[in-house]
Design a protein around this motif. Structure first.
Motif, PDB file in Angstrom:
ATOM      1  N   LEU A 162       0.824  -1.200   0.000  1.00  0.00           N
ATOM      2  CA  LEU A 162       0.000   0.000   0.000  1.00  0.00           C
ATOM      3  C   LEU A 162       0.863   1.257   0.000  1.00  0.00           C
ATOM      4  O   LEU A 162       0.513   2.265  -0.638  1.00  0.00           O
ATOM      5  N   GLU A 217       2.026   1.960  -3.453  1.00  0.00           N
ATOM      6  CA  GLU A 217       0.995   2.501  -4.340  1.00  0.00           C
ATOM      7  C   GLU A 217       0.896   4.021  -4.237  1.00  0.00           C
ATOM      8  O   GLU A 217       0.409   4.687  -5.162  1.00  0.00           O
ATOM      9  N   ASN A 218       1.311   4.572  -3.090  1.00  0.00           N
ATOM     10  CA  ASN A 218       1.322   6.024  -2.885  1.00  0.00           C
ATOM     11  C   ASN A 218      -0.064   6.653  -3.037  1.00  0.00           C
ATOM     12  O   ASN A 218      -0.208   7.771  -3.550  1.00  0.00           O
ATOM     13  N   LYS A 219      -1.092   5.900  -2.600  1.00  0.00           N
ATOM     14  CA  LYS A 219      -2.461   6.431  -2.662  1.00  0.00           C
ATOM     15  C   LYS A 219      -2.964   6.876  -1.291  1.00  0.00           C
ATOM     16  O   LYS A 219      -3.938   7.631  -1.212  1.00  0.00           O
ATOM     17  N   TYR A 220      -2.323   6.380  -0.226  1.00  0.00           N
ATOM     18  CA  TYR A 220      -2.829   6.627   1.111  1.00  0.00           C
ATOM     19  C   TYR A 220      -1.695   7.127   2.004  1.00  0.00           C
ATOM     20  O   TYR A 220      -0.508   6.836   1.774  1.00  0.00           O
ATOM     21  N   THR A 221      -2.074   7.851   3.056  1.00  0.00           N
ATOM     22  CA  THR A 221      -1.095   8.264   4.061  1.00  0.00           C
ATOM     23  C   THR A 221      -0.783   7.086   4.975  1.00  0.00           C
ATOM     24  O   THR A 221      -1.501   6.079   4.979  1.00  0.00           O
ATOM     25  N   GLU A 266      -3.706   6.423   7.217  1.00  0.00           N
ATOM     26  CA  GLU A 266      -4.815   5.747   6.527  1.00  0.00           C
ATOM     27  C   GLU A 266      -4.517   4.257   6.354  1.00  0.00           C
ATOM     28  O   GLU A 266      -5.400   3.407   6.506  1.00  0.00           O
TER      29      GLU A 266
END
Length: 389
Positions: A344, A347-351, A354
Motif C-alpha cells: 500500500l 501505491e502512494n495512494k494513502y497516508t 490511513e
C-alpha cells in the motif's frame, strides 16, 4: 430399477395410446377404480384385451403372462392396452390412484390370488439426521487426558493423525489414523493421548433417528476409500458460506452414517488409503484459514473469530500454525498485514495513518512500532526510499 410402459420391454404385454377410448355402450364397459393398496394379493386376468387409463395420480402396473411366472413392474406412461390373458394389477406411486378399467361387454374375468402377496418396496429413508449440533477439529498434545462426559446426543470422533485412546462405559478402544467411533446417547466416554506424538481428530455431535443404533455405536471403524472420501467432503464443506451449505453438510453427513450401517455387508478391503492423505485434514483446514485471513487482511481479525468460523479450539489453532508454519496465528496475521502495508505504501495512494487504519491496527503508533521492528525501518523512511528509487 423399472421400465416405463413406453419402453420396448412392455410390448410383450401390451401397447400404449394417447387419446382416451371413445365409449360405445354396445362394445365396451368402463369401470372407475380407486386404490391405495401397495400390497397386491390378487391379479386381474381377462380373456380379451382391456384398457387402462389413469385419471388421477401416478401408478405402476405389475404384469406377467402366467399366474405362476415372473412379474414385471412398469411405470405407467400414457394409456395402456393390455393383451388378452395377461395377469396384472395397478399399484399407486402416491397415496392413491384413480383409473378407468375399460373392458369388452362380454368379458370373462378371473381373479388370481398371489401367495405370498407382492409388496411394492418404496424408497423411503430408514435413517434420519435431523440436526448437527456441533463440529470441531482438535489437535491434542501427548499426555492429554479427558476425564469423560455423557450427553443425550450422538458423537462421532474421526482420527486423521495419531492415536487416541477412548473408553465407553469403562470399555476401552484404540483409534489409529483413519479410524472412527460413535458414542451413543448417554454413554460415558473418555479420551486420552498416551503416545509420544500429538493426535488430531474431527468431532461431530448430532441427533439421529434409526431403528437400531447398536449397529454403529461402540465399534471402531477403519475407513474404506468411499467412507474416507465422504468424510473429506464433509470436512471441506463445513466452513462454506454459500447458500444452502447447511443442507449440503447434512447430506454429506448422512452419507457417512449410511456407509457405517453398510459396513458389515461389505467384504474386506485390501487397498490401503494413499499415504499422501496423512496431512489432508490439517492441510485443508489450514488452507481455508489462510485464505480467509488473506481475504480479510484489511479488517481486524481476532483469534476468537477464526476459532468460531472454522470450529477449532484456540489451542488446536495454535498447534496447527506451529506444526505447519512454525509461527503463531497472531504473528502470522500481523506479518501478513505488515507485508500488505508495504504494498500500500508503494501505491502512494494513502497516508501512513490511513494505511494503519485500513489494516485494522489499533493506532498509528502501534503500526509504526510493528513495521519498524519487522522491517528494521520505519514506515515513513521506507516510503522515502521507495519514492527516491
Amino acid at each position: 430399477m423399472y421400465d416405463k410402459t413406453s419402453s420396448a420391454q412392455f410390448k410383450k404385454y401390451g401397447s400404449i395410446y394417447d387419446e382416451p377410448k371413445e365409449m360405445h355402450s354396445d362394445e365396451l364397459i368402463q369401470k372407475e377404480v380407486v386404490t391405495s393398496d401397495r400390497v397386491i394379493s390378487s391379479l386381474y386376468h381377462f380373456s380379451e384385451p382391456v384398457y387402462v387409463e389413469v385419471k388421477e395420480g401416478m401408478a405402476y402396473i405389475l404384469i406377467g403372462d402366467s399366474s405362476d411366472g415372473e412379474f414385471k413392474l412398469f411405470g405407467i406412461h400414457r394409456n395402456l392396452e393390455i393383451k388378452a390373458n395377461m395377469y396384472f394389477n395397478i399399484i399407486p406411486m402416491m397415496d392413491q390412484v384413480r383409473f378407468n378399467l375399460i373392458i369388452p361387454v362380454n368379458y370373462n374375468l378371473k381373479i388370481e390370488f398371489l401367495n405370498p402377496p407382492y409388496e411394492y418396496s418404496r424408497i423411503l429413508p430408514t435413517i434420519n439426521i435431523p440436526e448437527i449440533m456441533a463440529y470441531y477439529y482438535t489437535i491434542k498434545s501427548p499426555n492429554y487426558k479427558f476425564k469423560g462426559e455423557r450427553h443425550n446426543i450422538y458423537e462421532l470422533t474421526f482420527v486423521d493423525n495419531g492415536t487416541l485412546e477412548t473408553s465407553i462405559d469403562n470399555v476401552n478402544y484404540t483409534l489409529n489414523s483413519y479410524d472412527l467411533i460413535i458414542y451413543g446417547k448417554n454413554q460415558l466416554h473418555t479420551q486420552a493421548v498416551n503416545s509420544d506424538s500429538s493426535c488430531s481428530y474431527l468431532t461431530v455431535m448430532f441427533d439421529m433417528e434409526c431403528k437400531d443404533d447398536s449397529l454403529i455405536c461402540n465399534k471402531v471403524f477403519h475407513c474404506r476409500k468411499e467412507l474416507y472420501r465422504a468424510i473429506r467432503t464433509f470436512a471441506k464443506n463445513i466452513s462454506s458460506t454459500l447458500p444452502y451449505s447447511e443442507n449440503l453438510i447434512l447430506s454429506n453427513f448422512h452419507e457417512i452414517i449410511i456407509r457405517l450401517f453398510q459396513d458389515d455387508y461389505l467384504g474386506e478391503e485390501t487397498d490401503k488409503l494413499p499415504t499422501e492423505t496423512q496431512q489432508y485434514f490439517q492441510d485443508e483446514l489450514l488452507e481455508g484459514i489462510l485464505a480467509y485471513i488473506d481475504k480479510m487482511v484489511c479488517e481486524p481479525i481476532t483469534i476468537e473469530e477464526l476459532c468460531s468460523k472454522f470450529s477449532v479450539s484456540r489451542s488446536s489453532l495454535q498447534t496447527l500454525f506451529k506444526n505447519n508454519l512454525n509461527t503463531t496465528p497472531k504473528k502470522y496475521i500481523n506479518d501478513l498485514k505488515l507485508a500488505k502495508s508495504k504494498l500500500l505504501i508503494k501505491e502512494n495512494k494513502y497516508t501512513i495513518s490511513e494505511i494503519a487504519f485500513m489494516l485494522g491496527f489499533s493506532s498509528i503508533h502501534y503500526f509504526s512500532r510493528s513495521f519498524t521492528h519487522h522491517f528494521e525501518i520505519s514506515p515513513s523512511e521506507y516510503a522515502q526510499t521507495v519514492f527516491k528509487s
